[in-house]
Design a protein around this motif. Sequence first.
Motif, short mmCIF file in Angstrom:
data_model
loop_
_atom_site.label_atom_id
_atom_site.label_comp_id
_atom_site.label_asym_id
_atom_site.label_seq_id
_atom_site.Cartn_x
_atom_site.Cartn_y
_atom_site.Cartn_z
N VAL A 167 9.87 2.05 -2.16
CA VAL A 167 8.97 3.21 -2.22
C VAL A 167 9.65 4.42 -2.86
CG1 VAL A 167 7.50 2.49 -0.30
CG2 VAL A 167 9.58 3.77 0.19
N LEU A 168 10.96 4.54 -2.67
CA LEU A 168 11.68 5.66 -3.29
C LEU A 168 11.66 5.56 -4.81
CD1 LEU A 168 14.90 6.50 -1.21
CD2 LEU A 168 13.18 8.10 -2.05
N HIS A 169 11.82 4.35 -5.32
CA HIS A 169 11.75 4.18 -6.77
C HIS A 169 10.39 4.62 -7.30
CE1 HIS A 169 15.12 1.33 -5.97
NE2 HIS A 169 15.51 1.68 -7.19
N TYR A 170 9.33 4.26 -6.56
CA TYR A 170 7.98 4.63 -7.00
C TYR A 170 7.80 6.14 -7.02
CZ TYR A 170 6.10 -0.13 -7.02
OH TYR A 170 5.83 -1.44 -7.32
N ALA A 171 8.32 6.82 -6.00
CA ALA A 171 8.19 8.27 -5.94
C ALA A 171 9.00 8.95 -7.05
CB ALA A 171 8.64 8.77 -4.58
N PHE A 179 0.86 8.69 7.00
CA PHE A 179 0.05 7.89 7.93
C PHE A 179 0.56 6.44 7.97
CE2 PHE A 179 -3.43 4.96 8.78
CZ PHE A 179 -3.92 5.46 9.98
N LEU A 180 0.79 5.85 6.79
CA LEU A 180 1.21 4.45 6.74
C LEU A 180 2.57 4.25 7.38
CD1 LEU A 180 0.03 3.49 3.13
CD2 LEU A 180 -0.94 2.69 5.29
N ILE A 181 3.48 5.20 7.16
CA ILE A 181 4.81 5.07 7.76
C ILE A 181 4.71 5.14 9.29
CG2 ILE A 181 7.08 6.17 8.01
CD1 ILE A 181 6.83 6.99 5.05
N LYS A 182 3.90 6.06 9.78
CA LYS A 182 3.71 6.17 11.24
C LYS A 182 3.09 4.90 11.82
CE LYS A 182 3.19 11.21 11.30
NZ LYS A 182 2.24 12.35 11.44
N ARG A 183 2.32 4.20 11.02
CA ARG A 183 1.67 2.97 11.49
C ARG A 183 2.48 1.72 11.16
NH1 ARG A 183 -3.21 3.55 13.95
NH2 ARG A 183 -3.40 5.76 14.52
N GLY A 184 3.75 1.92 10.84
CA GLY A 184 4.65 0.76 10.70
C GLY A 184 4.93 0.27 9.31
N ALA A 185 4.52 0.97 8.28
CA ALA A 185 4.82 0.53 6.92
C ALA A 185 6.33 0.55 6.68
CB ALA A 185 4.11 1.42 5.90
N ASN A 186 6.85 -0.52 6.12
CA ASN A 186 8.30 -0.68 5.89
C ASN A 186 8.70 0.03 4.60
OD1 ASN A 186 10.92 -1.59 5.38
ND2 ASN A 186 10.52 -3.60 6.29
N PRO A 215 0.82 -1.22 0.00
CA PRO A 215 0.00 0.00 0.00
C PRO A 215 0.85 1.27 0.00
CG PRO A 215 -0.94 -1.61 1.49
CD PRO A 215 0.37 -2.18 1.05
N LEU A 216 1.97 1.25 0.72
CA LEU A 216 2.84 2.43 0.76
C LEU A 216 3.42 2.72 -0.63
CD1 LEU A 216 4.22 4.67 2.34
CD2 LEU A 216 6.03 3.03 2.96
N MET A 217 3.79 1.68 -1.35
CA MET A 217 4.35 1.88 -2.70
C MET A 217 3.35 2.56 -3.63
SD MET A 217 6.38 -1.73 -3.31
CE MET A 217 7.71 -2.24 -2.22
N VAL A 218 2.10 2.09 -3.62
CA VAL A 218 1.13 2.69 -4.54
C VAL A 218 0.76 4.11 -4.12
CG1 VAL A 218 0.22 0.46 -5.28
CG2 VAL A 218 -0.86 1.63 -3.37
N ASN A 272 11.60 13.46 -0.73
CA ASN A 272 12.28 14.19 0.35
C ASN A 272 11.83 13.68 1.72
OD1 ASN A 272 13.95 16.48 1.32
ND2 ASN A 272 11.98 17.23 2.08
N GLU A 273 10.52 13.45 1.85
CA GLU A 273 9.98 12.94 3.12
C GLU A 273 10.52 11.55 3.43
OE1 GLU A 273 7.40 13.21 6.53
OE2 GLU A 273 8.22 14.67 5.12
N LEU A 274 10.55 10.71 2.43
CA LEU A 274 11.05 9.34 2.63
C LEU A 274 12.52 9.33 3.03
CD1 LEU A 274 9.40 7.63 -0.49
CD2 LEU A 274 8.74 7.29 1.90
N LEU A 275 13.32 10.15 2.36
CA LEU A 275 14.73 10.23 2.71
C LEU A 275 14.93 10.79 4.11
CD1 LEU A 275 16.15 11.46 -0.71
CD2 LEU A 275 16.64 9.27 0.39
N GLY A 276 14.11 11.80 4.44
CA GLY A 276 14.19 12.38 5.77
C GLY A 276 13.83 11.40 6.87
N LEU A 277 12.97 10.43 6.54
CA LEU A 277 12.56 9.41 7.52
C LEU A 277 13.47 8.19 7.49
CD1 LEU A 277 8.69 9.64 6.99
CD2 LEU A 277 9.98 10.40 9.01
#
Length: 639
Positions: free
Chosen positions: A198-202, A180-187, A165-168, A212-217
Amino acid sequence: MDGGQSWCELLNPKPKIYEAARDGAVVLLSDVLQRMTIGERSTALETKIKDGDQFTTPLIIASRNGNLDSVKMLLRYKADIEARGTVKVDDQVIEGCTPLWAAAATGHLDVVKLLIEENADVDGRTLTNSTPLRAAAYDGRLDIVSCLVESGADVNARNNFENTPLMVACYNGHMNVVNFLIKRGANMDLRDKQGNTVLHYAVERGHFEIANELLGLGASQLPNIQRLTPLLLASNDCKIEMVEYFIKRPECSKEQRIEGLELLGATIANEPDVYDIEKAFSFMKRGMEERFIDVSHPMFKQQMDPLEVYQSRKECQTLQELSLIEGSDHDIHMEGLLIRERILGRDNTELRFPIRYRGAVFADSGNFDLCIGLWGHAMKIGQQCNQPITDDLKIFADFFCHMVQRNFLPKQRYIEEVFERAICEYERLKEKAESRKAKVEHETKLLNEELENVVYRALYLLTIFTKVQDPRKRDNSHVFDLIQRFLRLNPRTHDGNTMLHLAVWSKTPTEEHYVRDVCKYPCIETVKLIINAGGNVNAVNNKGSTPLHLAVVFKPNTGGLQILRDVLETLLDAGVHEDLVNIDGKTAMDVAETDEARRVLSSKSRLELKCIAARAVRKFKLSYFGVVPKTVEKFISLH
């Protein structure tokens, strides 16, 4: 009748229930359900109705359309909350959907909540293993995503392609769902079947804010199976702004910056949609400058063995060497192809399109040798990576015919090399088809179609070979060994036609433009080539026809009579049994279309005593199975 119902509707109320559920006509729905017995009601609620592309129970269609009151009514009567059906969402037909999945995919929060309250499986999967959470994340429905996750939905659930779900959500740019998904444990570091995170998808969709958000996290910059990190993916897709963003990130190493810049320049130099030769060179130069920014510790390029297809060139190693090719479009093109192979590796399918494109440019300018070399290299890469090359074979056959038409005869070795690739492709596809037989019927059918395509392309290549063959090298030619190797695989079309059947048949298809003009059948030269290499003149197709059966249906104009005579005489001289019968019990003489064919057959007739005896056994219906040896049984059955 009372209430306006027909007797047909009373006798078969299932469609009425479906339509009421679909349209949200809850009063009508309640009325019809109340009139039914428990058994009738149970059957009606479980029955799926075909409605265009959709095939669902009443509960699934009511959930898909967001008809809350209808859903409540159907659940009150114990409709199956985990039933599966086929629904259409945004022009996509999805099989194996539950009511919850259908409601989540179409954005009906109130229905989702009700179904969850009634203990619907929050991770109920479709045929492709998509969960309701994935469907909601795809559309960016944070309210539904939140509801599902709060109810225990798996945030890392994977579908058949192993995306989450995070990838899509990253792919479609839904920042609020991503957070929201990352805060709830999405890998963030899970990979799909292609190795993408997920970075490739973005990156693929150019979503800077999400990247930027993904890299920051703390998302890792992992390579996919094609060795593309998110940065290299941006370079390979010519996303200049995204590349500039990544190379300025503090975690980007010097080596990563260099590769990102060099791959970007190399790709722009050979990508028609963004082609800009000056811009391409500027990025190559920036990459080289990065290599020598620390004069005491320069970063030299990895040396690659030169290849003939690139005119045995070596990649520029210094700024001075690079400056020598500035302004030379051809040199920059070649430099770009070399850079791509060094960074991506020579066994990477991402190399194929730029190489084929550059080859096409050479073809348009009449530089056929360079074109053939590059296309052959791209085909070799595809085969090494277990990629289908039927399109390559199709292009080569048509291109060689184009050359023949223009009187630029392709070198004999070029045709032999492509023919050998065709053999390897047939071997690979045949092994794959046999290993999957009776496992995946649809895939097996596609593989068989690909096998047939290879058979036709191999035939065209042999016909082209006869037009460029040097008679002086006939005895030394490698092509006969190749044909024998191919024939040992028993290549056939779906009709059971062998290469020899196709070579003698006037109805053999030639779809490509230039192939149609050059490869005309029957072709006596191709027939002789196949027979001399060991082609079986008595092979039969699915209709029991030998090559002779197909050859005699040729109805030539006056100029083609000699071709007919040559083909028939060649088959007869090669030992074909002219008295073999097809599944209709007819010999070649029986199906011959012209007097000339019948004349040749009569003049060459040499029926042997054993053939006459076999026909007598069949004619008088004498028992022979189990009486004579197996080999004789087969011989008799063919007469």
